[in-house]
Design an enzyme around this catalytic site. Structure first.
Site, PDB file in Angstrom:
ATOM      1  N   ASP A 133      48.695  60.280 120.153  1.00 10.16           N
ATOM      2  CA  ASP A 133      50.544  60.458 119.916  1.00 10.16           C
ATOM      3  C   ASP A 133      51.683  61.145 120.507  1.00 10.16           C
ATOM      4  O   ASP A 133      52.823  60.723 120.117  1.00 10.16           O
ATOM      5  CB  ASP A 133      49.943  61.836 118.544  1.00 10.16           C
ATOM      6  CG  ASP A 133      48.988  62.100 117.507  1.00 10.16           C
ATOM      7  OD1 ASP A 133      49.349  60.736 116.818  1.00 10.16           O
ATOM      8  OD2 ASP A 133      48.552  63.478 117.442  1.00 10.16           O
ATOM      9  N   ASP A 147      43.367  57.767 110.235  1.00  5.32           N
ATOM     10  CA  ASP A 147      42.930  58.863 111.037  1.00  5.32           C
ATOM     11  C   ASP A 147      41.662  59.898 110.689  1.00  5.32           C
ATOM     12  O   ASP A 147      41.282  60.009 110.220  1.00  5.32           O
ATOM     13  CB  ASP A 147      44.009  59.754 110.938  1.00  5.32           C
ATOM     14  CG  ASP A 147      44.727  60.206 111.676  1.00  5.32           C
ATOM     15  OD1 ASP A 147      44.336  60.629 113.143  1.00  5.32           O
ATOM     16  OD2 ASP A 147      46.095  60.697 112.026  1.00  5.32           O
TER      17      ASP A 147
END
Length: 709
Positions: free
Chosen positions: A510, A446
């Site tokens: 997301d 990430d």
């Protein structure tokens, strides 16, 4: 005067370049493959511009590296200086090397003390061309480089329809349609990653170009950092495209003998925008993506939206059991496992297992995952640290910063300066040791914030930062050949052909609300193959939007990529578990051919029903989906016309929806063809006449399987 013509051919395209009097060559043709041969003098007669009034006295070419010193009034392809002097350049070609699939031009400017190398390669099968410039300082003094574009490409004025991708966190890859006119279109990205806001690529077409027909062109800059992309229209020439890395002031200073290499620009042309996408997909599969992406892609179960920072071992064990029973093949432990990580304000950078929540380390959890026959994945954010971390307290100098100015925090975290060797070694050792200890199969890598004031040792360092990220990924890949890495940056903020050389799965967004995912996944598919797209089934109420959707809709949208689960499997009812198992089986039964499939995006039906299909290379089978994001005007939805099938073949079409009543109760009856298990028709009839859709109110979806018999 010495004029030279150069030619590169792919299976479907021809590129012609003309150099006049040894100047940097210009693209004089980039289009459908030519059967005719051409010599330099004829090419000059066909392409030499008129000399208009009120302009320069001589003809000028739009060269691969436009030079103001030769009469170019637009953006010079090279901009730089030596302590403010020697700001202009004029290169002459000194040598050319050509193979069947590549041309390399060598040029020099003795007065400026610079050498240039232009490399153009063509992948014959995918029809994708790659373009790159390299500049070398051949003089004794330093040369400050401000801008070096990739080779510049002319654009026909008729190609006035432009599609670019823009967005934000949770709404990535949103297509924007623009009609090009006079003037300049320009994107400058200064966020230190590919970014949510602007994607480094575009599609162009004529007014009538659609997904399925018309001349179409696509270009993409394979770079994960700052960049500039511009289209300019000059009265002396048609439009041109220019792009490259956007450098910080003084970031690149070439000492004698040093070189700077631009990122690669990729381009292709085809009939229809879907055709352009298919060629980018084929190229990525054969030339960009790691080899492991060609293997069977497992079904993921991610812990994040199920548990967030709650890492109680009993809850994790129960989640593993429930995910496995539902069909998951890989369990991914997300954020919250390392030192001090109880929330997102502490711990980043301290990549050691926290004994307060894992007194025996990760072994009990990993052993349980393995006992179920599942793979194990782990979340990292290697490029970041929280100010509240042991790493920051010990090494505040490891932050990427422009001293003496203060850091600018975002998400309670700072970016690490990966160009510092000691830090680089720390990160590699910390990650590699965990991969070895637990035999980790997969890393979710990430990167949750943009960079600002990206400095190191009082100089701009964004360029070095991106190269260091690539180098760290590459070193981990080499140390652990079976390790798979996903690129995630708050979702889809770092996706490009640069980072995909080291990663092979993308966390697309997301936001897993299936209605929002329609446009997100559609935009993603313009450039990237769908099998690398993380597309998970979410909870009934989407965590980012609060929208409530049917399970069938969530699962059908997730089947457009590499499917997985983001919900809490422990909470599924028996009926919902059976539904998820149904769609998981569809994915597992078809994933091998899906990894090589051609994607066809179909025109929206009544503006609200979004349809697409994935067709196997041999055209023997395909999966098609139609998803509605609004109410259609007419009482009936209309027809679904297939594409890319063999017109001579006979196909059986089956609706794969797990719960047809979920569609049936919106109308008095389903279409007649849906009253039987399947319908058998020729490919020609399916493509020309199509099938009548059921009534499709907002947030419903249809899944069809088409197989030759």
């Amino acid at each position: 005067m010495s004029n030279n013509l150069y030619r590169l051919d792919s299976a479907a395209s021809t590129l012609l370049l003309l150099s006049i009097d040894n100047a940097i060559p210009a693209v004089i043709y980039y289009g459908a493959r030519l059967a005719s041969e051409l010599d330099a003098e004829t090419a000059l007669k066909l392409t030499a511009d008129a000399i208009p009034n009120a302009k320069l006295d001589n003809r000028t070419q739009l060269a691969l590296l436009p030079e103001n010193s030769r009469g170019h009034f637009g953006e010079a392809g090279l901009q730089g200086h030596r302590a403010g002097a020697q700001f202009a350049h004029r290169f002459n070609v000194t040598d050319v090397k050509q193979t069947e699939q590549a041309i390399t031009f060598f040029a020099e400017d003795d007065a400026a003390g610079l050498a240039l190398q232009i490399v153009i390669t063509c992948d014959a099968q995918s029809n994708v061309f790659s373009w790159q410039n390299t500049l070398t300082n051949t003089a004794d003094s330093d040369y400050t480089l401000d801008w070096l574009s990739c080779p510049t490409l002319p654009l026909a004025l008729a190609m006035e329809q432009m599609i670019t991708l823009h967005g934000r966190w949770g709404k990535e890859f949103q297509a924007q349609n623009t009609t090009l006119q006079a003037g300049r279109f320009q994107i400058d990205n200064r966020r230190g990653r590919t970014s949510h806001e602007h994607f480094p690529g575009l599609l162009l077409g004529e007014t009538h170009t659609s997904e399925l027909a018309g001349e179409a062109f696509g270009a993409h800059l394979g770079w994960s950092g700052n960049y500039r992309l511009l289209i300019d229209s000059l009265s002396e020439h048609e439009r041109y495209l220019q792009c490259g890395e956007l450098l910080l002031p003084g970031e690149i200073v070439l000492k004698s003998g040093e070189s700077y290499e631009t990122p690669l620009l990729y381009s292709t042309r085809s009939s229809g925008f879907s055709g352009v996408s298919q060629q980018f997909h084929r190229f990525a599969r054969r030339n960009i993506l790691p080899e492991w992406t060609r293997r069977e892609r497992p079904v993921h179960a991610n812990s994040w939206e199920a548990l967030y920072f709650d890492h109680a071992i009993d809850k994790l064990i129960a989640l593993v059991d429930a995910a496995h029973a539902t069909g998951a093949e890989r369990f991914v432990l997300d954020d919250g496992w390392f030192m001090g990580r109880r929330h997102d304000k502490a711990g980043l950078g301290d990549w050691q297992i926290d004994p307060a929540i894992y007194p025996e380390g990760l072994k009990p959890l990993v052993d349980h995952v393995r006992s179920k026959g599942m793979q194990f994945g782990l979340w990292f954010e290697p490029e970041m640290m929280n100010p509240d971390s042991a790493l920051f307290r010990a090494h505040p100098e490891w932050a990427l910063q422009h001293a003496p100015y203060p850091l600018v925090p975002a998400r309670n975290q700072e970016v690490l300066d990966l160009s510092q060797p000691e830090l680089f070694d720390y990160l590699f050792d910390a990650i590699s040791s965990l991969v070895s200890e637990y035999q980790i199969d997969y890393i979710k890598w990430d990167m949750n914030r943009d960079t600002l004031n990206a400095g190191s040792q009082f100089k701009g360092s964004q360029h070095q930062q991106i190269l260091a990220v690539y180098r760290l990924m590459d070193k981990l890949n080499k140390a652990h050949p079976t390790l798979e890495i996903e690129t995630c940056a708050s979702g889809g903020a770092r996706v490009d052909f640069g980072v995909l050389r080291h990663t092979g799965r993308v966390w697309t967004s997301d936001n897993i609300d299936p209605i929002e995912r329609i446009s997100i996944q559609n935009g993603f598919s313009l450039f990237f193959p769908p099998e690398i797209m993380g597309a998970h089934i979410g909870s009934a109420i989407a965590h980012l939007t609060g929208r409530q959707t049917e399970l069938d809709t969530r699962a059908i949208v997730a089947l457009q990529g590499q499917t997985g689960y983001e919900f809490d499997s422990r909470l599924l009812s028996d009926a919902d578990r059976a539904t998820v198992q149904h769609y998981t089986k569809i994915y597992k039964d078809n994933r091998n051919w899906l990894a090589e499939a051609k994607l066809w995006r179909l025109p929206a039906i009544q503006g609200c029903i979004h349809a697409q299909g994935l067709v196997s290379e041999d055209q023997s089978q395909s999966l098609w989906s139609a998803v509605s994001d609004g109410s259609h005007l007419h009482a009936t939805a209309g027809k679904f016309k297939f594409h890319g099938l063999d017109p001579q073949a006979t196909y059986a079409v089956t609706c794969l929806n797990a719960n047809l009543p979920y569609l049936a109760h919106f109308a008095k009856a389903l279409p007649a063809w849906m009253e039987q298990p399947s319908i058998t028709l020729s490919g020609e009839l399916l493509m020309q006449m199509g099938l009548v859709l059921p009534y499709m109110p907002p947030q419903t979806a249809l899944l069809l399987h088409c197989t030759s018999i």
